[in-house]
Write a protein that holds these residues in place. Structure first.
Motif, PDB file in Angstrom:
ATOM      1  N   GLU A 130      11.898  -9.022   1.412  1.00 53.59           N
ATOM      2  CA  GLU A 130      10.541  -8.536   1.152  1.00 53.59           C
ATOM      3  C   GLU A 130       9.796  -8.262   2.453  1.00 53.59           C
ATOM      4  O   GLU A 130       9.060  -7.273   2.557  1.00 53.59           O
ATOM      5  CB  GLU A 130       9.775  -9.544   0.305  1.00 53.59           C
ATOM      6  CG  GLU A 130      10.281  -9.641  -1.125  1.00 53.59           C
ATOM      7  CD  GLU A 130       9.719 -10.827  -1.892  1.00 53.59           C
ATOM      8  OE1 GLU A 130       8.887 -11.590  -1.334  1.00 53.59           O
ATOM      9  OE2 GLU A 130      10.114 -11.010  -3.057  1.00 53.59           O
ATOM     10  N   ASP A 134       8.235  -4.704   3.660  1.00 54.77           N
ATOM     11  CA  ASP A 134       6.843  -4.593   4.110  1.00 54.77           C
ATOM     12  C   ASP A 134       6.747  -3.966   5.500  1.00 54.77           C
ATOM     13  O   ASP A 134       5.858  -3.148   5.768  1.00 54.77           O
ATOM     14  CB  ASP A 134       6.159  -5.959   4.114  1.00 54.77           C
ATOM     15  CG  ASP A 134       5.880  -6.491   2.717  1.00 54.77           C
ATOM     16  OD1 ASP A 134       5.931  -5.711   1.740  1.00 54.77           O
ATOM     17  OD2 ASP A 134       5.612  -7.709   2.600  1.00 54.77           O
ATOM     18  N   TYR A 138       4.801  -0.457   6.220  1.00 53.84           N
ATOM     19  CA  TYR A 138       3.677  -0.344   7.157  1.00 53.84           C
ATOM     20  C   TYR A 138       4.005   0.562   8.345  1.00 53.84           C
ATOM     21  O   TYR A 138       3.308   1.533   8.610  1.00 53.84           O
ATOM     22  CB  TYR A 138       3.232  -1.717   7.669  1.00 53.84           C
ATOM     23  CG  TYR A 138       2.144  -1.571   8.695  1.00 53.84           C
ATOM     24  CD1 TYR A 138       0.845  -1.291   8.295  1.00 53.84           C
ATOM     25  CD2 TYR A 138       2.417  -1.618  10.050  1.00 53.84           C
ATOM     26  CE1 TYR A 138      -0.163  -1.090   9.235  1.00 53.84           C
ATOM     27  CE2 TYR A 138       1.416  -1.422  10.992  1.00 53.84           C
ATOM     28  CZ  TYR A 138       0.139  -1.150  10.586  1.00 53.84           C
ATOM     29  OH  TYR A 138      -0.840  -0.930  11.505  1.00 53.84           O
TER      30      TYR A 138
END
Length: 152
Positions: A130, A134, A138
């Motif tokens: 995860e 992420d 980003y």
């Protein structure tokens, strides 16, 4: 992003000596789709050689993001970071430290060397995956760089 590589690939350079951690990063990036192209090197010396050859401005194959472990053989991650951020050709490539070290001293050193982010690897495989998703979301989807930094 307009500077994507062949087939629209976004390029990531992973500098990681632990093959299990490299595999977790690869799996996390695979979850993001086929638009990613990851190159993996296992030590600091190989990383600097790769960057000097393939990452100067206007060079095809230049990474959009570097994921950097701190504890590396041959040349440690902090020295790799110092070289990247001290180079006019490389300093605008975002460098995310991805390490097992939560030590305040390591964080301070990394940020003083202009790390763009400092992330501690979770011990749980699902949380690690995860975190990688992420990071991709980003840095490669939401983050924007100046046009001059993106020219290839």
């Amino acid at each position: 992003m307009e500077d994507q590589g062949p087939g629209g690939a976004l390029r990531i350079l992973l500098i990681e000596d632990d093959p299990d951690h490299a595999e977790l990063v690869r799996r996390g990036l695979e979850a993001c789709g086929s638009r990613l192209e990851m190159t993996h090197v296992g030590d600091g010396e190989a990383a600097l050689e790769y960057l000097r050859q393939r990452a100067p401005r206007d060079t095809p194959g230049r990474p959009h993001l570097v994921l950097l472990d701190l504890r590396l053989p041959r040349i440690d991650g902090l020295e790799v970071l110092r070289e990247i951020k001290g180079s006019a050709d490389l300093s605008d490539i975002p460098c995310v430290v991805l390490t097992t070290s939560p030590a305040e001293g390591d964080m301070v050193k990394a940020y003083r060397l202009h790390a763009n982010s400092y992330l501690v690897k979770p011990g749980d495989h699902q949380r690690f995956r995860e975190l990688v998703v992420d990071v991709e979301r980003y840095w490669l989807q939401q983050n924007r760089q100046p046009v001059g930094a993106r020219k290839r």
